[in-house]
Design an enzyme around this catalytic site. Structure first.
Site, PDB file in Angstrom:
ATOM      1  N   PRO A 186       0.670  -1.135  -0.031  1.00 12.09           N
ATOM      2  CA  PRO A 186       0.159   0.125   0.111  1.00 12.09           C
ATOM      3  C   PRO A 186       0.845   1.253   0.119  1.00 12.09           C
ATOM      4  O   PRO A 186       0.762   2.074   0.922  1.00 12.09           O
ATOM      5  CB  PRO A 186      -0.715  -0.239   1.268  1.00 12.09           C
ATOM      6  CG  PRO A 186       0.046  -0.960   2.378  1.00 12.09           C
ATOM      7  CD  PRO A 186       0.752  -2.063   1.411  1.00 12.09           C
ATOM      8  N   CYS A 187       1.470   1.716  -1.074  1.00  7.17           N
ATOM      9  CA  CYS A 187       2.281   2.812  -0.953  1.00  7.17           C
ATOM     10  C   CYS A 187       1.432   4.036  -1.260  1.00  7.17           C
ATOM     11  O   CYS A 187       1.860   5.151  -1.191  1.00  7.17           O
ATOM     12  CB  CYS A 187       3.268   2.619  -2.305  1.00  7.17           C
ATOM     13  SG  CYS A 187       2.679   2.205  -3.728  1.00  7.17           S
ATOM     14  N   HIS A 188       0.026   3.701  -1.498  1.00  9.99           N
ATOM     15  CA  HIS A 188      -0.782   5.024  -1.421  1.00  9.99           C
ATOM     16  C   HIS A 188      -0.983   5.449   0.049  1.00  9.99           C
ATOM     17  O   HIS A 188      -1.538   6.495   0.127  1.00  9.99           O
ATOM     18  CB  HIS A 188      -2.219   4.669  -2.260  1.00  9.99           C
ATOM     19  CG  HIS A 188      -2.793   3.363  -1.472  1.00  9.99           C
ATOM     20  ND1 HIS A 188      -2.469   2.135  -1.688  1.00  9.99           N
ATOM     21  CD2 HIS A 188      -3.668   3.433  -0.100  1.00  9.99           C
ATOM     22  CE1 HIS A 188      -3.279   1.289  -0.890  1.00  9.99           C
ATOM     23  NE2 HIS A 188      -4.230   2.060   0.157  1.00  9.99           N
TER      24      HIS A 188
END
Length: 158
Positions: A117-119
């Protein structure tokens, strides 16, 4: 290459030895091909995530990258659903606050969007910054996880 639909656009999923090796948004059309078991499992878990029923993914991943990138992606993967952290805090967590740009580059190279989840990585000032899937998608993913919509700066026309 299998391409599946999602509420945020089509998603390309590549596999390697029955593990997910790439997941990214694409403008390509949904593929009619028969999907292998791991892709079907990913599709099911993504549908659950987008419908609000899943907070943690449980998929086999084949992630290739440098040792540093792997450390960054592992750290990103520990950020809980609905929470965010900054590039600076992440570089501090990794023990090297001066590596903030390298952390940003590693996040930008994340081959498995959404699942890693780099968001959930935002600017130190709380603003949304770069996302390989586009800032609009980043905002929607964070909203899905309960983060309030980003306030837009009002522009005055004279």
């Amino acid at each position: 290459m299998p391409i599946i639909p999602s509420p945020l656009g089509n998603i390309l999923i590549n596999t390697q030895e029955e593990m997910i090796s790439e997941l990214r948004f694409t403008e390509e059309s949904v593929s009619p091909e028969v999907l292998e078991a791991v892709v079907l499992k990913a599709q099911e878990q993504l549908e659950e995530y987008f419908s609000g029923k899943r907070k943690v993914f449980n998929l086999p991943l084949a992630i290739s990258g440098t040792a540093f990138q792997q450390r960054v992606w592992t750290a990103v993967n520990t950020i809980p659903f609905g929470e965010t952290t900054s590039y600076l805090k992440l570089s501090q967590t990794l023990g090297n606050p001066a590596a903030i740009r390298a952390v940003g580059a590693a996040i930008g190279a994340n081959p498995i969007l959404v699942i890693i989840p780099c968001h959930r990585i935002i600017g130190t000032n709380g603003q949304l910054t770069g996302y390989a899937g586009g800032l609009g998608r980043k905002e929607k993913l964070l909203e899905l996880e309960g983060r309030p919509r980003q306030a837009k700066q009002a522009s005055l026309d004279f």
